[in-house]
Design a protein around this motif. Structure first.
Motif, PDB file in Angstrom:
ATOM      1  N   ILE A 121       0.840  -1.204   0.000  1.00 45.50           N
ATOM      2  CA  ILE A 121       0.000   0.000   0.000  1.00 45.50           C
ATOM      3  C   ILE A 121       0.873   1.251   0.000  1.00 45.50           C
ATOM      4  CG2 ILE A 121      -1.667   1.308   1.361  1.00 45.50           C
ATOM      5  CD1 ILE A 121      -2.829  -1.365   2.256  1.00 45.50           C
ATOM      6  N   LYS A 122       1.968   1.182   0.804  1.00 47.37           N
ATOM      7  CA  LYS A 122       2.884   2.316   0.863  1.00 47.37           C
ATOM      8  C   LYS A 122       3.471   2.573  -0.530  1.00 47.37           C
ATOM      9  CE  LYS A 122       4.051   5.476   2.858  1.00 47.37           C
ATOM     10  NZ  LYS A 122       3.043   6.353   3.370  1.00 47.37           N
ATOM     11  N   ALA A 123       3.777   1.498  -1.240  1.00 48.44           N
ATOM     12  CA  ALA A 123       4.355   1.650  -2.573  1.00 48.44           C
ATOM     13  C   ALA A 123       3.376   2.355  -3.504  1.00 48.44           C
ATOM     14  CB  ALA A 123       4.741   0.283  -3.135  1.00 48.44           C
ATOM     15  N   VAL A 124       2.073   2.011  -3.376  1.00 51.14           N
ATOM     16  CA  VAL A 124       1.067   2.685  -4.203  1.00 51.14           C
ATOM     17  C   VAL A 124       1.082   4.188  -3.913  1.00 51.14           C
ATOM     18  CG1 VAL A 124      -1.407   2.917  -4.613  1.00 51.14           C
ATOM     19  CG2 VAL A 124      -0.380   0.646  -4.381  1.00 51.14           C
ATOM     20  N   GLU A 125       1.117   4.522  -2.610  1.00 46.50           N
ATOM     21  CA  GLU A 125       1.145   5.945  -2.249  1.00 46.50           C
ATOM     22  C   GLU A 125       2.396   6.619  -2.787  1.00 46.50           C
ATOM     23  OE1 GLU A 125      -0.064   7.236   1.783  1.00 46.50           O
ATOM     24  OE2 GLU A 125      -0.057   5.082   2.176  1.00 46.50           O
ATOM     25  N   TYR A 126       3.538   5.968  -2.603  1.00 47.45           N
ATOM     26  CA  TYR A 126       4.796   6.533  -3.078  1.00 47.45           C
ATOM     27  C   TYR A 126       4.718   6.805  -4.575  1.00 47.45           C
ATOM     28  CZ  TYR A 126       7.566   5.767   1.188  1.00 47.45           C
ATOM     29  OH  TYR A 126       8.084   5.829   2.455  1.00 47.45           O
ATOM     30  N   HIS A 127       4.152   5.835  -5.277  1.00 45.50           N
ATOM     31  CA  HIS A 127       4.056   5.986  -6.724  1.00 45.50           C
ATOM     32  C   HIS A 127       3.231   7.219  -7.080  1.00 45.50           C
ATOM     33  CE1 HIS A 127       3.931   4.863 -10.919  1.00 45.50           C
ATOM     34  NE2 HIS A 127       2.623   5.038 -10.907  1.00 45.50           N
ATOM     35  N   GLU A 128       2.109   7.369  -6.380  1.00 47.18           N
ATOM     36  CA  GLU A 128       1.245   8.526  -6.616  1.00 47.18           C
ATOM     37  C   GLU A 128       2.015   9.838  -6.444  1.00 47.18           C
ATOM     38  OE1 GLU A 128      -2.536   9.300  -4.301  1.00 47.18           O
ATOM     39  OE2 GLU A 128      -2.850   7.220  -4.971  1.00 47.18           O
ATOM     40  N   HIS A 129       2.751   9.922  -5.330  1.00 41.10           N
ATOM     41  CA  HIS A 129       3.504  11.148  -5.061  1.00 41.10           C
ATOM     42  C   HIS A 129       4.599  11.357  -6.103  1.00 41.10           C
ATOM     43  CE1 HIS A 129       1.378  11.725  -1.404  1.00 41.10           C
ATOM     44  NE2 HIS A 129       1.857  10.639  -0.832  1.00 41.10           N
ATOM     45  N   TRP A 130       5.233  10.252  -6.463  1.00 39.11           N
ATOM     46  CA  TRP A 130       6.324  10.344  -7.432  1.00 39.11           C
ATOM     47  C   TRP A 130       5.796  10.894  -8.750  1.00 39.11           C
ATOM     48  CZ3 TRP A 130      11.470   9.976  -7.293  1.00 39.11           C
ATOM     49  CH2 TRP A 130      12.147   9.833  -8.520  1.00 39.11           C
ATOM     50  N   VAL A 131       4.679  10.346  -9.198  1.00 42.27           N
ATOM     51  CA  VAL A 131       4.102  10.775 -10.470  1.00 42.27           C
ATOM     52  C   VAL A 131       3.710  12.252 -10.410  1.00 42.27           C
ATOM     53  CG1 VAL A 131       2.136  10.437 -12.013  1.00 42.27           C
ATOM     54  CG2 VAL A 131       3.322   8.467 -11.062  1.00 42.27           C
ATOM     55  N   ASN A 132       3.259  12.691  -9.229  1.00 45.49           N
ATOM     56  CA  ASN A 132       2.846  14.095  -9.090  1.00 45.49           C
ATOM     57  C   ASN A 132       3.999  15.040  -8.803  1.00 45.49           C
ATOM     58  OD1 ASN A 132       0.183  13.487  -9.521  1.00 45.49           O
ATOM     59  ND2 ASN A 132      -0.226  13.109  -7.362  1.00 45.49           N
ATOM     60  N   HIS A 133       5.215  14.564  -8.946  1.00 46.47           N
ATOM     61  CA  HIS A 133       6.408  15.377  -8.656  1.00 46.47           C
ATOM     62  C   HIS A 133       6.465  15.819  -7.208  1.00 46.47           C
ATOM     63  CE1 HIS A 133       7.658  15.657 -12.821  1.00 46.47           C
ATOM     64  NE2 HIS A 133       6.378  15.787 -13.120  1.00 46.47           N
ATOM     65  N   GLU A 134       5.864  15.046  -6.333  1.00 49.81           N
ATOM     66  CA  GLU A 134       5.918  15.412  -4.920  1.00 49.81           C
ATOM     67  C   GLU A 134       7.080  14.693  -4.247  1.00 49.81           C
ATOM     68  OE1 GLU A 134       1.173  16.129  -5.045  1.00 49.81           O
ATOM     69  OE2 GLU A 134       1.945  14.395  -3.985  1.00 49.81           O
ATOM     70  N   PHE A 135       8.198  14.718  -4.929  1.00 44.34           N
ATOM     71  CA  PHE A 135       9.414  14.146  -4.371  1.00 44.34           C
ATOM     72  C   PHE A 135      10.446  15.261  -4.326  1.00 44.34           C
ATOM     73  CE2 PHE A 135      13.490  11.987  -4.507  1.00 44.34           C
ATOM     74  CZ  PHE A 135      13.315  10.995  -3.562  1.00 44.34           C
ATOM     75  N   PRO A 136      11.030  15.525  -3.135  1.00 40.86           N
ATOM     76  CA  PRO A 136      11.927  16.675  -3.025  1.00 40.86           C
ATOM     77  C   PRO A 136      13.115  16.540  -3.968  1.00 40.86           C
ATOM     78  CG  PRO A 136      12.128  15.245  -1.114  1.00 40.86           C
ATOM     79  CD  PRO A 136      10.952  14.760  -1.889  1.00 40.86           C
ATOM     80  N   GLY A 137      13.570  17.655  -4.426  1.00 45.12           N
ATOM     81  CA  GLY A 137      14.690  17.637  -5.348  1.00 45.12           C
ATOM     82  C   GLY A 137      14.392  18.563  -6.521  1.00 45.12           C
ATOM     83  N   PRO A 138      15.251  18.521  -7.528  1.00 42.66           N
ATOM     84  CA  PRO A 138      15.100  19.472  -8.644  1.00 42.66           C
ATOM     85  C   PRO A 138      13.758  19.350  -9.348  1.00 42.66           C
ATOM     86  CG  PRO A 138      17.192  18.300  -8.770  1.00 42.66           C
ATOM     87  CD  PRO A 138      16.427  17.670  -7.664  1.00 42.66           C
ATOM     88  N   SER A 139      13.194  18.147  -9.375  1.00 38.49           N
ATOM     89  CA  SER A 139      11.953  17.979 -10.145  1.00 38.49           C
ATOM     90  C   SER A 139      10.720  18.243  -9.296  1.00 38.49           C
ATOM     91  CB  SER A 139      11.880  16.562 -10.704  1.00 38.49           C
ATOM     92  OG  SER A 139      11.769  15.652  -9.641  1.00 38.49           O
TER      93      SER A 139
END
Lengths: 232, 543, 330, 107
Positions: A121-139
């Protein structure tokens, strides 16, 4: 000590390390050592809690907006999954205490399944955030998704997501380690390593597992449930 | 007790087993202590080499020996190695590891395999950090202040941070082992009030290891993550607060200086009692002062940050608390001094080092009061005054105590005596060399000479030359013991089980002790430092 | 010999004697206790050496003594704490009418901007006897502004302002050190503080080294127009943003109920990160100026907004040109 | 050895029913905290969320982790952990919460 068969006592004697006087001392020592270790774990997460507290106090709006991106349904489900896994873990330890190795193995296997469920389930959430560019960093890119309320403070929302990824990531890492430890118990349990006289490893891994659950119990409201109101 | 000189070599932990594997896979706390002794000594020399390079560079005001980048790397590596890989593990992991289980009458530490794991983690951390240093070095200072460390340094910060991170777990596990051992492994009758003060102080140090180290571990992990992914927790360009790093860093690193000095204080308590033939004056107060230092030590960290931009009110709170932590240290010094009153004092090498410790630690502690004082700290912060204060406590205190302990327990560890005259000479050289090196730095600091300067204005030269001269005396003082300790392994006189006629369980077993420490578990019925009932004998060896 | 071995830095500020006074007291206290301990150890070690005193007299301890050497040092410490804190309070509170100098620290130099638009590199010129407040910020790593002769030091942080102040009392040239390690040429980040006679200072000021294009606040006012700030921040109540006249130094009520003082850091944050603290009754619509204004321009803007505080409605016209005409805002 | 008396009950076996009951309470509390978070009760939202989390945490520690049946030393360990975490958070906040406090200009 209750009466038990000779085999159990022999297993226990083999498990007594040379520098302890008796099994009782060994068990107390192992248990105390595990609690001390959990104490260090609390301080380890404590550094992150401290960063969270400081930034949340300073950048409340940003944290509210970040938390609204959390999927509360998945988060709550995951909380429930972990609580269930804690139950099966506790019952597993109980089975070991009562000398029911088969029951223990079954309960521990269920615990592992719950563990993987949580990570999935955590992986699903992570994926969602990743796709939405909600991962800290340049992107990193943040929008509230509501044109009436544009992001007020995206820079500090990035800090919210930094802490979100760091805290949940570290927690997930602990889950992975926990699953590995429980798997080790299952194998040793199948080989008949534990008896009512010697089940320290089961007890200690149980403590570890509950601790990981405990951390999540705090992470869930801190990261998911800050406020539902827009803009605080 | 010191009479029977063994003619037939008894089986002991050193000769019970041979071969590299028997050492690398050992779970015997005594062998692990020896492994630590070897690795820590290597790190000490490496850190010492960097220190000498720094002092040589500072002979002249112009930065002419090495480039400024090299100089920055030198003081960073000196700091990282000495703090994280020498001072923190020195007394606990070498002397504590060897002596504490013996002192509490146990066969081993509570978790022997964890103990070995600690050493491997220490080595892994050291190798990681050294690799970072060899492949280009680190230039952030041992304090890793952000955002310099996360954004502006072009060196191997991540490698060094990960090295310290790993070594941190070594420290955590060592501390955990001490706490559990002292709680759970004491011999029958050995109550807390009968516990040697060395155990008390190691227990206090272990509290800091267990509660503080995880915080610096996560902090350095965040620095590494920030550097790798620019996640913005400490970088002001990304909205982070660099002062938060300093809070988290000093939450550990201030208590860490107590962690470095506390076990040393324990060593001094043992030695002062033994060579005064007296119970330690105010035993309970000395024991509780250790715990008080460990606890109060966690309340004062922001006195490193008075000029860093923290709030004025926080500065007041931390200044006040900083004064409080000075009190238990003062209590200890007064009690050691009082212990000597009406004692029967002999001047063996460990005692000479203990004299040196008490004196230098007093100076170091009192100059700490200067730094706790807000008005003075603003002026002397980040100057050589801080360097001098820190070295008075850490080298004048910590290393002196480590040397004292090494000389005191060397006969127990190896069964051999070192040459007393040479040892006394080295103690003297260390004392003189140390003061010549670091006392001028107090004056330099008040004059305003900033730390971490590769080149400096010419008016500071005289004091710097003096300091470098002192450092060369100090170096000789440290080389000598290295030589005569090795020499003693082969040519030293047999020590016998109790060469100092000391009390304490560790002296009741043979030297070197057998693998299982005691042939039968001792039962303790006497108080600590029961010199009143210890047979009065002349010290037979070591003159 | 002694010429090359001074023991104290020069005392060139009002504060220097106070710090030195406390320092002397601390030295006296330390010397007393150090000598006490050294003398006691030496005396006991000689008097009770084993050859003349073979049998130790066992003494368990003494509660009165323990209390004495706990409470007496504690009392002394509290006195020292109080004195040290009083000095610190003076250091932390710049006088109201201090002349302000803006400082930008960067690897590895000091840039100074004076209120009337002069600029200086690594040299700070100040008139003797005048209170000077430094408003400092860094462009990169943390630096620290340290003038030993003034006994002051303050870290210079990226991302916010820190302040310190001094009143020079002696004409001369003094070291300015960066005392927070900041990279390769940290030790070369040395400047000079040149304390001048007021007349010399005036001459230097009007001698006008290059770069003086009007006062700092006037530059800020220009920027204020160029960046379009004036369209929302009007001097009446009609603007979409808060009225900035008379703002500086006053408490501001935020939309989450908190109150903050509109100091330099608040103004700075509101320019770079407008969403962080929103004034009660306004909407978070202001765009960020992060990355669009340099540190120097930011300081000019802050100086301008601060100058607006001096032009209260009743028209206490400030000092000539630096007082902006509020009507220009509309 | 030294402190054996107080540690005799590490091996306490709790009834399975108790565990199930704790599980039910925990699940109910999770549901409660989610539902409460959907209602806006101002600053009380945080308070309620943290109080519920603390109740849940306490239940886990006391029963699943057997703290209730553990020696005093173990309890001391838990208290120490809480205390030091509190020190870290509260002393850090003494700085952040007082940053905005004014230091009124002198003279």
């Amino acid at each position: 000590m209750a009466t038990s068969d000779i085999g159990d006592i022999q297993v226990a004697e083999r498990a007594l390390q040379h520098h302890f006087a008796d099994m009782e001392q060994q068990r107390d020592t192992a248990s105390f050592g595990m609690w001390m270790f959990l104490l260090t774990e609390i301080m380890f997460f404590g550094g992150l809690f401290c960063a969270y507290l400081v930034y949340r106090a300073s950048y409340y709006h940003a944290f509210v907006e970040g938390s609204q991106k959390m999927n509360i349904t998945l988060g709550a489900t995951n909380t429930a999954v972990l609580i269930c896994s804690s139950l099966t873990m506790a019952l597993g330890v109980r089975a070991a205490q009562m000398g029911k190795p088969k029951l223990m193995v079954i309960l521990l296997l269920i615990t592992i399944v719950f563990g993987f469920g949580f990570l999935g389930i955590k992986a699903v959430e992570y994926h969602e955030h990743w796709v939405n560019h909600e991962f800290p960093g340049p992107s990193f890119h943040f929008e509230t998704g509501d044109p009436a309320h544009p992001a007020t403070d995206p820079q500090h929302t990035e800090i919210y997501f930094s802490l979100y990824w760091a805290m949940t990531g570290l927690h997930a890492l602990h889950m992975v380690i926990g699953i590995g430890l429980v798997a080790w118990l299952v194998i040793a349990g199948l080989m008949g390593a534990y008896t009512p006289h010697y089940y320290n490893p089961v007890e200690n891994v149980g403590l570890y597992w509950h601790f990981v659950d405990l951390v999540w119990i705090y992470l869930f409201p801190m990261l998911y449930l800050i406020s539902k109101k827009h803009g605080g | 007790m010191a009479t029977a000189v063994q003619t037939v070599e008894r089986e002991n932990y050193l000769n019970s087993n041979y071969g590299i594997k028997s050492w690398l896979l050992t779970t015997d706390h005594k062998r692990i202590a020896v492994l630590y002794l070897i690795s820590i000594t290597a790190m000490f020399w490496l850190g010492g080499f960097f220190a000498m390079m720094i002092r040589l560079e500072l002979l002249t005001p112009a930065g002419d020996l090495v480039s400024s980048d090299t100089y920055n790397k030198l003081f960073t590596m000196h700091g990282i190695i000495m703090v994280f890989f020498f001072l923190i593990p020195a007394v606990p992991a070498v002397i504590g590891n060897f002596v504490v289980p013996l002192m509490v009458g146990a066969k081993d530490m509570a978790f022997p395999r964890v103990n070995l794991l600690s050493w491997y983690l220490y080595m892994a951390g050291a190798i990681t950090a050294l690799t970072a240093m060899v492949t280009g070095g680190v230039d952030t200072g041992w304090t890793f202040y952000t955002p310099f460390s996360t954004t502006y340094s072009n060196t191997h910060v991540i490698g060094a941070a990960i090295g310290i991170f790993i070594a941190g777990f070594s420290s955590i596990l060592t501390g955990l082992n001490f706490i559990v051992t002292i709680h759970r492994m004491r011999a029958p009758g050995l109550t807390w009030r009968r516990l040697p003060l060395f155990c008390w102080s190691n227990y206090a140090a272990a509290i800091i290891m267990v509660l503080g180290t995880p915080v610096i571990a996560i902090t350095l992990l965040l620095v590494a993550l920030e550097r790798a992914f620019h996640i913005g927790i400490f970088d002001p360009r990304l909205g982070g607060d660099p002062i938060l790093f300093q809070h988290l860093f000093w939450f550990y690193s201030h208590p860490a200086v107590y962690l470095m000095i506390l076990p040393g204080m324990g060593v001094i308590s043992e030695i002062v009692a033994c060579f005064s033939r007296k119970r330690v004056f105010g035993y309970e107060f000395v024991a509780l002062a250790s715990i008080a230092i460990a606890v109060f030590g966690f309340l004062v960290w922001a006195h490193h940050m008075f000029v860093a931009g923290i709030s004025v009110y926080a500065a007041l709170v931390f200044s006040l608390l900083s004064y409080l932590v000075a009190i238990p240290s003062a209590v200890k010094v007064f009690n050691w001094t009082a212990t000597m009153y009406k004692g029967s004092i002999s001047y063996n090498t460990p005692m000479l080092y203990a004299f040196g410790f008490i004196g230098l630690f007093t100076v170091g502690g009192l100059t700490g009061i200067f730094l706790a004082s807000l008005g003075i700290d603003v002026h002397v912060h980040d100057t050589y005054f801080v360097i001098a204060h820190f070295h008075y406590v850490m080298v004048g205190g910590g290393v002196m105590a480590y040397m004292a302990g090494l000389h005191f327990w060397w006969p127990k560890m190896t069964g051999k005596m070192y040459p007393e005259a040479w040892a006394k000479l080295s103690a003297l050289l260390v004392f003189v060399g140390f003061n010549t090196t670091f006392f001028p730095q107090f004056i330099l600091g008040y004059m305003g000479s900033p730390r971490r300067y590769h080149a400096y204005p010419p008016e500071f030269q005289v004091l710097n030359v003096l300091s470098t001269a002192g450092a060369s005396i100090l170096a000789v003082g440290y080389v000598l013991p290295m030589i005569y300790f090795v020499w003693s392994l082969r040519y030293g006189k047999d020590a016998g089980p109790n060469p100092w006629n000391a009390t304490g369980l560790e002296w009741m077993t043979s030297s070197p002790p057998p693998t299982h420490n005691f042939d039968e578990t001792p039962v303790v019925t006497w108080e600590a430092y029961d010199y009143e009932h210890q047979p009065q004998e002349e010290i037979t060896v070591g003159h | 010999m002694w010429k090359n071995l001074p023991l104290f830095p020069e005392r060139a500020s009002a504060l220097a004697w106070q710090v030195d006074g406390l320092y002397f007291l601390l030295i006296a206290v330390s010397a007393f206790f150090t000598l006490l301990i050294f003398a006691a150890i030496f005396y006991f070690a000689v008097k009770y050496r084993r050859s003349v005193h073979p049998h130790a007299v066992q003494i368990e301890g003494s509660l009165p003594l323990e209390l004495a050497w706990t409470l007496i040092p504690l009392g002394i410490c509290m006195i020292l704490f109080a004195w040290g804190s009083l000095i610190y309070f003076q250091e932390a509170r710049p006088p109201k009418d201090a002349m302000e100098v803006y400082v930008v620290a960067k690897q590895w130099m000091w840039k100074f901007e004076y209120e009337d638009g002069q600029r200086d590199l690594n040299q700070l010129h100040v008139p003797v006897g005048r209170d000077v407040k430094m408003i400092m910020s860094s462009q990169d790593a943390i630096h620290s502004f340290f003038v030993p002769a003034f006994r002051i030091k303050a870290d210079v942080l990226p991302g916010r302002f820190t302040t310190t102040w001094f009143r020079p009392t002696k004409v001369g040239t003094y070291h300015l050190f960066c005392s927070q390690y900041c990279g390769t040429n940290h030790s070369a980040m040395i400047g000079q503080v040149i304390v001048m006679d007021p007349t010399d200072y005036q001459a230097w000021m009007s001698g006008g080294a290059g770069g003086s294009t009007g006062t700092l606040a006037a530059n800020g006012q220009q920027l204020f127009q160029q960046l379009g700030c004036a369209t929302c921040h009007r001097s009446d109540t009609q603007g979409r943003g808060p009225n900035l006249v008379g703002l500086s130094g006053k408490p501001v009520l935020l939309d989450d109920g908190r109150t903050v003082i509109a100091d330099e850091n608040y103004i700075r944050e509101s320019i770079l990160n407008p969403g962080a603290k929103i004034v009660s009754g306004f909407k978070p619509i202001m765009p960020t100026f992060q990355g669009q204004v340099s540190e120097e321009n930011l300081m000019a803007l802050v100086a301008y907004v601060k100058s607006l505080a001096q032009t209260q409605p009743k028209g206490e016209a400030g000092d000539g040109s630096s007082a902006p005409n509020t009507s220009k805002l509309q | 050895m030294a402190e054996h008396k107080e540690t005799g009950s590490v091996g306490h076996i709790a009834p399975a029913k108790l565990y199930v009951a704790i599980w039910a309470i925990l699940t109910a509390l999770t549901l409660t905290t989610v539902l409460v978070s959907l209602v806006d009760i101002g600053p009380m939202n945080v308070v309620v969320a943290l109080v519920i989390a603390t109740i849940k945490g306490t239940l886990v520690v006391l029963f699943f982790m057997h703290l209730r049946y553990s020696p005093k030393l173990t309890m001391a360990t838990v208290v120490a952990a809480m205390f030091w975490l509190f020190l870290l958070l509260s002393l850090t906040m003494t700085d952040y919460l007082t940053r905005a406090w004014p230091t009124y200009p002198g003279h």
